[in-house]
Design a protein around this motif. Structure first.
Motif, PDB file in Angstrom:
ATOM      1  N   ILE A  69      24.076-101.676 -22.969  1.00 31.86           N
ATOM      2  CA  ILE A  69      24.451-101.506 -21.561  1.00 31.86           C
ATOM      3  C   ILE A  69      23.262-101.032 -20.725  1.00 31.86           C
ATOM      4  O   ILE A  69      23.209-101.292 -19.521  1.00 31.86           O
ATOM      5  CB  ILE A  69      25.665-100.576 -21.395  1.00 31.86           C
ATOM      6  CG1 ILE A  69      25.396 -99.170 -21.923  1.00 31.86           C
ATOM      7  CG2 ILE A  69      26.886-101.181 -22.068  1.00 31.86           C
ATOM      8  CD1 ILE A  69      26.563 -98.202 -21.698  1.00 31.86           C
TER       9      ILE A  69
ATOM     10  N   GLU B 275      21.488-104.301 -19.914  1.00 31.93           N
ATOM     11  CA  GLU B 275      22.255-105.000 -18.882  1.00 31.93           C
ATOM     12  C   GLU B 275      22.046-104.356 -17.521  1.00 31.93           C
ATOM     13  O   GLU B 275      21.885-105.044 -16.508  1.00 31.93           O
ATOM     14  CB  GLU B 275      23.745-105.005 -19.230  1.00 31.93           C
ATOM     15  CG  GLU B 275      24.154-106.027 -20.253  1.00 31.93           C
ATOM     16  CD  GLU B 275      25.658-106.165 -20.369  1.00 31.93           C
ATOM     17  OE1 GLU B 275      26.393-105.491 -19.611  1.00 31.93           O
ATOM     18  OE2 GLU B 275      26.115-106.962 -21.218  1.00 31.93           O
ATOM     19  N   ALA B 276      22.061-103.019 -17.485  1.00 35.37           N
ATOM     20  CA  ALA B 276      21.924-102.300 -16.215  1.00 35.37           C
ATOM     21  C   ALA B 276      20.548-102.512 -15.594  1.00 35.37           C
ATOM     22  O   ALA B 276      20.418-102.611 -14.370  1.00 35.37           O
ATOM     23  CB  ALA B 276      22.186-100.809 -16.433  1.00 35.37           C
TER      24      ALA B 276
ATOM     25  N   SER C 154      28.474 -93.896 -17.682  1.00 32.74           N
ATOM     26  CA  SER C 154      29.167 -95.150 -17.951  1.00 32.74           C
ATOM     27  C   SER C 154      30.550 -95.176 -17.309  1.00 32.74           C
ATOM     28  O   SER C 154      31.211 -94.151 -17.179  1.00 32.74           O
ATOM     29  CB  SER C 154      29.338 -95.352 -19.463  1.00 32.74           C
ATOM     30  OG  SER C 154      28.107 -95.423 -20.113  1.00 32.74           O
TER      31      SER C 154
ATOM     32  N   GLU D 153      35.834-103.289 -20.894  1.00 36.55           N
ATOM     33  CA  GLU D 153      34.373-103.305 -20.800  1.00 36.55           C
ATOM     34  C   GLU D 153      33.804-101.911 -20.598  1.00 36.55           C
ATOM     35  O   GLU D 153      34.520-100.955 -20.263  1.00 36.55           O
ATOM     36  CB  GLU D 153      33.926-104.218 -19.659  1.00 36.55           C
ATOM     37  CG  GLU D 153      34.452-103.823 -18.301  1.00 36.55           C
ATOM     38  CD  GLU D 153      34.092-104.848 -17.229  1.00 36.55           C
ATOM     39  OE1 GLU D 153      33.397-105.833 -17.526  1.00 36.55           O
ATOM     40  OE2 GLU D 153      34.505-104.635 -16.084  1.00 36.55           O
TER      41      GLU D 153
ATOM     42  N   ASN E 138      30.139-100.262 -18.764  1.00 35.79           N
ATOM     43  CA  ASN E 138      28.936-100.563 -17.991  1.00 35.79           C
ATOM     44  C   ASN E 138      28.346 -99.273 -17.447  1.00 35.79           C
ATOM     45  O   ASN E 138      29.081 -98.319 -17.142  1.00 35.79           O
ATOM     46  CB  ASN E 138      29.263-101.486 -16.820  1.00 35.79           C
ATOM     47  CG  ASN E 138      29.834-102.815 -17.261  1.00 35.79           C
ATOM     48  OD1 ASN E 138      29.152-103.611 -17.877  1.00 35.79           O
ATOM     49  ND2 ASN E 138      31.112-103.049 -16.964  1.00 35.79           N
TER      50      ASN E 138
ATOM     51  N   LYS F 191      27.077 -97.173 -14.482  1.00 35.49           N
ATOM     52  CA  LYS F 191      27.566 -97.271 -13.107  1.00 35.49           C
ATOM     53  C   LYS F 191      26.817 -96.383 -12.149  1.00 35.49           C
ATOM     54  O   LYS F 191      26.346 -96.834 -11.107  1.00 35.49           O
ATOM     55  CB  LYS F 191      29.059 -96.921 -13.083  1.00 35.49           C
ATOM     56  CG  LYS F 191      29.705 -97.128 -11.727  1.00 35.49           C
ATOM     57  CD  LYS F 191      31.200 -96.821 -11.791  1.00 35.49           C
ATOM     58  CE  LYS F 191      31.862 -97.058 -10.441  1.00 35.49           C
ATOM     59  NZ  LYS F 191      33.314 -96.751 -10.474  1.00 35.49           N
TER      60      LYS F 191
END
Length: 230
Positions: free
Chosen positions: A86, A89-90, A213, A219, A221, A223
């Motif tokens: 993650i 991805e971030a 997160s 899911e 992610n 944030k």
């Protein structure tokens, strides 16, 4: 990051660090792999709700993997390997503003003394070494790292300092994998040497980032940005 299909159950017990006996809601009793080498204090207990994924791979001895637990109303991702995924991805999605502007991102790059950096960011003029740590421990009204003595974590800090001394950028990224939204600190009562090593690393130019997160049953992610309280 979207989870694979999750199966709900309740924990019977965790043992040998990497094993957990679970009764699924279907009534099936399973043993799941626990991808977490830490103490898992405050994020797992007997009879707590858990969620696992199923992997039909003939090479795997255990077909199920523990992904999430629930303590009171708090969802916790106990799979420490998720933190790197993650985080990557971030960065790619522009969530971590401090780590933008690089042309390439390479995971698990060899560096230092027999180590691998979690994320190496590069452009023409700069290399940025990013070490990622998963945070799942709660102590009183704080979330904290580590949940057990970590000589490996101290070694990573020392190697980040070495990268700064070589003229590179180095970042320690703490990924909070709980939904408490509490302040973050270092568990100096658990590992005072790690606490001192982090202070020395920060004084040497290693940057510290903390991100929270967002977790649900579909899911997880990164944030929002948080901060370190020493």
């Amino acid at each position: 990051m979207r989870f694979d299909k999750l199966y709900k159950g309740k924990l019977v017990k965790r043992y040998k660090r990497f094993l957990a006996d679970i009764i699924l809601d279907s009534g099936e009793e399973i043993t799941a792999h626990v991808p977490n080498s830490g103490a898992m204090t405050s994020c797992i207990e007997e009879n707590c709700p858990v969620w696992v994924t199923f992997h039909d791979n003939p090479k795997r001895k255990l077909k199920y993997t523990l992904e999430l637990t629930k303590m009171q109303d708090i969802l916790i991702c106990t799979n420490t390997g998720v933190a790197n995924k993650i985080a990557i991805e971030a960065i790619k999605n522009g969530i971590i503003k401090e780590l933008q502007g690089y042309n390439s991102l390479t995971p698990e790059q060899k560096y230092g003394v027999n180590s691998r950096i979690d994320i190496l960011l590069e452009n023409k003029d700069e290399k940025c070494y990013v070490e990622v740590k998963s945070v799942s421990l709660k102590i009183n009204d704080f979330l904290a790292f580590p949940d057990a003595v970590t000589t490996r974590g101290k070694k990573h800090l020392d190697e980040l300092v070495s990268m700064v001394k070589e003229g590179h950028r180095a970042v320690m990224l703490y990924v909070i994998q709980r939904t408490d939204n509490l302040p973050f600190t270092i568990a100096k009562e658990i590992d005072p040497k790690y606490n001192e090593a982090l202070k020395e690393a920060m004084n040497s130019g290693v940057e510290v980032l903390v991100y929270q997160s967002d977790i649900n049953l579909e899911e997880i992610n990164l944030k929002t940005k948080s901060s370190l309280q020493m």
